[in-house]
Scaffold this motif. Sequence first.
Motif, PDB file in Angstrom:
ATOM      1  N   VAL A  27       5.982  -2.838  -3.522  1.00  0.00           N
ATOM      2  CA  VAL A  27       6.888  -2.373  -2.482  1.00  0.00           C
ATOM      3  C   VAL A  27       6.067  -1.598  -1.454  1.00  0.00           C
ATOM      4  N   LEU A  28       6.090  -2.090  -0.229  1.00  0.00           N
ATOM      5  CA  LEU A  28       5.282  -1.469   0.824  1.00  0.00           C
ATOM      6  C   LEU A  28       6.124  -0.487   1.630  1.00  0.00           C
ATOM      7  N   SER A  29       5.511   0.591   2.039  1.00  0.00           N
ATOM      8  CA  SER A  29       6.199   1.535   2.911  1.00  0.00           C
ATOM      9  C   SER A  29       5.152   2.252   3.757  1.00  0.00           C
ATOM     10  N   GLN A  30       5.677   2.887   4.817  1.00  0.00           N
ATOM     11  CA  GLN A  30       4.780   3.651   5.681  1.00  0.00           C
ATOM     12  C   GLN A  30       4.681   5.058   5.119  1.00  0.00           C
ATOM     13  N   ALA A  31       3.471   5.523   4.967  1.00  0.00           N
ATOM     14  CA  ALA A  31       3.307   6.879   4.454  1.00  0.00           C
ATOM     15  C   ALA A  31       3.877   7.865   5.459  1.00  0.00           C
ATOM     16  N   PRO A  32       4.604   8.890   5.004  1.00  0.00           N
ATOM     17  CA  PRO A  32       5.267   9.812   5.938  1.00  0.00           C
ATOM     18  C   PRO A  32       4.274  10.603   6.785  1.00  0.00           C
ATOM     19  N   ARG A  33       3.183  11.016   6.209  1.00  0.00           N
ATOM     20  CA  ARG A  33       2.290  11.921   6.950  1.00  0.00           C
ATOM     21  C   ARG A  33       1.406  11.169   7.942  1.00  0.00           C
ATOM     22  N   ARG A  73       3.634   0.498  -3.639  1.00  0.00           N
ATOM     23  CA  ARG A  73       3.998   0.936  -4.989  1.00  0.00           C
ATOM     24  C   ARG A  73       4.168  -0.291  -5.868  1.00  0.00           C
ATOM     25  N   VAL A  74       3.579  -0.191  -7.033  1.00  0.00           N
ATOM     26  CA  VAL A  74       3.702  -1.298  -7.973  1.00  0.00           C
ATOM     27  C   VAL A  74       4.986  -1.116  -8.762  1.00  0.00           C
ATOM     28  N   GLU A  75       5.764  -2.150  -8.786  1.00  0.00           N
ATOM     29  CA  GLU A  75       7.018  -2.059  -9.546  1.00  0.00           C
ATOM     30  C   GLU A  75       7.141  -3.271 -10.434  1.00  0.00           C
ATOM     31  N   GLY A  76       7.245  -3.031 -11.690  1.00  0.00           N
ATOM     32  CA  GLY A  76       7.440  -4.179 -12.569  1.00  0.00           C
ATOM     33  C   GLY A  76       7.210  -3.799 -14.006  1.00  0.00           C
ATOM     34  N   LEU A  91      -2.725   2.333  -2.813  1.00  0.00           N
ATOM     35  CA  LEU A  91      -1.998   1.641  -3.886  1.00  0.00           C
ATOM     36  C   LEU A  91      -1.590   2.678  -4.914  1.00  0.00           C
ATOM     37  N   GLN A  92      -0.336   2.637  -5.277  1.00  0.00           N
ATOM     38  CA  GLN A  92       0.144   3.559  -6.301  1.00  0.00           C
ATOM     39  C   GLN A  92       0.693   2.769  -7.470  1.00  0.00           C
ATOM     40  N   VAL A  93       0.273   3.108  -8.632  1.00  0.00           N
ATOM     41  CA  VAL A  93       0.810   2.470  -9.838  1.00  0.00           C
ATOM     42  C   VAL A  93       1.467   3.571 -10.670  1.00  0.00           C
ATOM     43  N   PRO A  94       2.796   3.743 -10.496  1.00  0.00           N
ATOM     44  CA  PRO A  94       3.445   4.814 -11.258  1.00  0.00           C
ATOM     45  C   PRO A  94       3.370   4.560 -12.762  1.00  0.00           C
ATOM     46  N   GLU A  95       3.601   3.323 -13.143  1.00  0.00           N
ATOM     47  CA  GLU A  95       3.634   3.017 -14.575  1.00  0.00           C
ATOM     48  C   GLU A  95       3.415   1.519 -14.747  1.00  0.00           C
ATOM     49  N   ASP A 140       2.720 -10.601  -0.719  1.00  0.00           N
ATOM     50  CA  ASP A 140       2.007 -11.187   0.405  1.00  0.00           C
ATOM     51  C   ASP A 140       0.588 -10.645   0.447  1.00  0.00           C
ATOM     52  N   SER A 141      -0.228 -11.295   1.262  1.00  0.00           N
ATOM     53  CA  SER A 141      -1.612 -10.840   1.334  1.00  0.00           C
ATOM     54  C   SER A 141      -1.645  -9.435   1.928  1.00  0.00           C
ATOM     55  N   GLY A 142      -2.526  -8.631   1.405  1.00  0.00           N
ATOM     56  CA  GLY A 142      -2.637  -7.260   1.882  1.00  0.00           C
ATOM     57  C   GLY A 142      -1.715  -6.290   1.178  1.00  0.00           C
ATOM     58  N   CYS A 143      -1.001  -6.785   0.173  1.00  0.00           N
ATOM     59  CA  CYS A 143      -0.065  -5.893  -0.496  1.00  0.00           C
ATOM     60  C   CYS A 143      -0.703  -5.095  -1.614  1.00  0.00           C
ATOM     61  N   GLY A 144      -1.942  -5.437  -1.939  1.00  0.00           N
ATOM     62  CA  GLY A 144      -2.609  -4.659  -2.976  1.00  0.00           C
ATOM     63  C   GLY A 144      -2.794  -5.393  -4.292  1.00  0.00           C
ATOM     64  N   LYS A 145      -2.471  -6.703  -4.296  1.00  0.00           N
ATOM     65  CA  LYS A 145      -2.652  -7.500  -5.532  1.00  0.00           C
ATOM     66  C   LYS A 145      -4.101  -7.457  -5.993  1.00  0.00           C
ATOM     67  N   SER A 146      -4.986  -7.763  -5.049  1.00  0.00           N
ATOM     68  CA  SER A 146      -6.402  -7.834  -5.413  1.00  0.00           C
ATOM     69  C   SER A 146      -6.925  -6.467  -5.851  1.00  0.00           C
ATOM     70  N   THR A 147      -6.436  -5.441  -5.159  1.00  0.00           N
ATOM     71  CA  THR A 147      -6.862  -4.093  -5.536  1.00  0.00           C
ATOM     72  C   THR A 147      -6.445  -3.793  -6.973  1.00  0.00           C
ATOM     73  N   LEU A 148      -5.222  -4.139  -7.309  1.00  0.00           N
ATOM     74  CA  LEU A 148      -4.761  -3.887  -8.680  1.00  0.00           C
ATOM     75  C   LEU A 148      -5.560  -4.728  -9.677  1.00  0.00           C
ATOM     76  N   LEU A 149      -5.820  -6.000  -9.306  1.00  0.00           N
ATOM     77  CA  LEU A 149      -6.613  -6.864 -10.197  1.00  0.00           C
ATOM     78  C   LEU A 149      -7.993  -6.264 -10.445  1.00  0.00           C
ATOM     79  N   ASP A 150      -8.591  -5.758  -9.377  1.00  0.00           N
ATOM     80  CA  ASP A 150      -9.935  -5.186  -9.517  1.00  0.00           C
ATOM     81  C   ASP A 150      -9.907  -3.915 -10.363  1.00  0.00           C
ATOM     82  N   LEU A 151      -8.817  -3.171 -10.223  1.00  0.00           N
ATOM     83  CA  LEU A 151      -8.683  -1.986 -11.079  1.00  0.00           C
ATOM     84  C   LEU A 151      -8.599  -2.422 -12.536  1.00  0.00           C
TER      85      LEU A 151
END
Lengths: 407, 257
Positions: free
Chosen positions: B241-247, B254-257, B39-43, B57-68
């Motif tokens: 915004v979900l994406s596949q990591a390149p490596r 990525r959190v956008e909002g 999970l990345q939170v740029p700002e 959707d589930s698995g997108c990192g909502k709960s992770t961000l909430l826990d943070l």
Amino acid sequence: MARHGLSNVLRLALRDYWHERLLSLCAIMGLAAVLAPLLLLFGVKHGIIESLTHRLLSDPRNLELVVMGSGRYDASWFTTLGADPRVAFILPQTRSLAATMSLLTPGQTGGPAVTVDLIPTADGDPLLRRWGLPTPGQGQVVLSWSAARKLGLGPGQDLVGRVGRMVAGQRQEARLGLKLAGVLPLEAQAQETAYAPLDLLEATEDYRDGFAVPNLGWEGAPRPESPRVYPSFRLYAKGLDEVAALRDTLLSRKLEVHTRAEEIEAVQSLDRAFTIIFGLLASVAVLGYFAATAANSLANVRRKMRHLGVARLLGFATGDLVWFPMIQAGATSVLGVGVALVLYAVAALVINQHFGPRVCPGEAVCRLSPSHGLVVLVLTLLASVLGAASAAWRVAGIEPSEVLRDV
Amino acid sequence: MSGGEVSSRAVLAAAPGGAVLYQLREVTKRRSLGAGFVLQVPELTIRAGEMVALVGDSGCGKSTLLDLLAMVLRPDGAEAFTFQPAAGARLDVWRAWQGNDQNRLARVRGENLGYVLQTGGLLPFLSVRDNIALSRRLLGLPRQGWTEALAKRLGIANHLSKLPGQLSVGERQRVAIARAMAHQPAVVIADEPTASLDPIRARQIMDLFATLVSQYGATLVLATHDRQAVEHGGFRVVKFVLSQAPRDSSVLARVEG
């Protein structure tokens, strides 16, 4: 905050404990089922050993060390032995052949006199103290029951003592007035004896040796100024454990000693055997209880992971929350010990009533003291808190983010 | 960070409240479930009084961000992560985590946060009354009248003596909301609070929740997969915004909002 935290954890733990009272009750009964037989066994061991010890102690003869034959013991011997911490009472004794006296009732002219052995006594004499008799003072004696019966005298009454000697083929005798200070019961002394201050025994011995005893008005040759040497002594040990030790000390000085150490050792070895058996059983039980507590606490904590996670979310500090399983395990041990003590009390009552008629007053077959209960409680608490430690460790590692949602 | 994001934040800054409550910059959290998830939170800036909806959707990192945000999950890295529930009470969350100051985090959490879970956030062995009062009790705050007033507002006043197990799912969620708000926290965090309810009840509870939060002047951060549920309530929406990591094959959110 920290204070509120801990008191709230206490509250939560106990509320949860009550909420799951059926499970809690099972844990309590589980502990009680292990503990009650152990308490009973220990109670019987303690009660029997205590009764036997009590019986041994109630007869001062069990503490007595009788030196056989005669020796030559001077003042320094008595000072040394008297200072030994294992010695309760030591008193010199004069030659036994010279330590007799004929007793008569006042005004008795004819009839046979009662001849008694004189035994020296002094303050702290375990035999007289055991029977609650006063130490006879100057001009007083304590008589054995058979001697008193033959004279037909009771405590407080006067009597006359007579000592005879042969001087140059001539029969002489001295008399003195005595007061009966007390009568020793038959079970304490079967022989016809009189307990008197050492002075009187020394006077009797001197008179028989042909010397004068000026303070009693008995005539004879003046006693030479030499320190007195005694052929024997009365010796009592402080306690049952000291008898054998004291006997060994005396044996090492080439004295022949008669004691009842064998009977004491029989009780002591019975005690040791009991202790070993009890120790083995208790270790197995403690180990089992420890394992059961560990498993139970761990299972509990796993089951309640989510609730504990919620508590962390609410702001409970980890340091407070680790007490949760400890408190519950502690509650189980306190209540378990309580139930076990009740079960024990009932069983002990039955045992004591059943065997009660066979023991003396003040004795019991099965007995525990309050301090035993306290020790059991402390040990159980310790075992359960240690048992719950692994569960507490688990609580400390709870990550709310991992337990709050069913992933 | 794109210019578009800055402008959207500027708009949101005009929302009621104003003082910065959460400030996150370049916060990352890696979770090693399955193929891996980052999970990345740029700002992310959340201001006092805002109603923020984390939607995805589930698995997108909502709960992770909430826990943070709830300070129960340790971030792997952060340029800035602060929490300021009141003027002069700024907590550098990132530094507290680095110093492993768990007790301080627990204290700040207890004083300033209320948390509503999807289900099962109540302690089953405490009555409804005690569940609601727990946060106040933990803080040593007076409890007289508070529980009853809240329970009345949420329509659960006649359930106070019951255990949570005796209530319906909807009633339990009301209790959970009451408990989250009982100690007047600066922030109420809710993770899918209405997901286990039927749509009508969900709507009722969501409305009640929003009303209560604004009345008490708290900030609401809510995670939901149901976009419609938050469209009407005046929520500021934060997306992932979900994406596949390149490596590697891990998922990057990525959190956008």
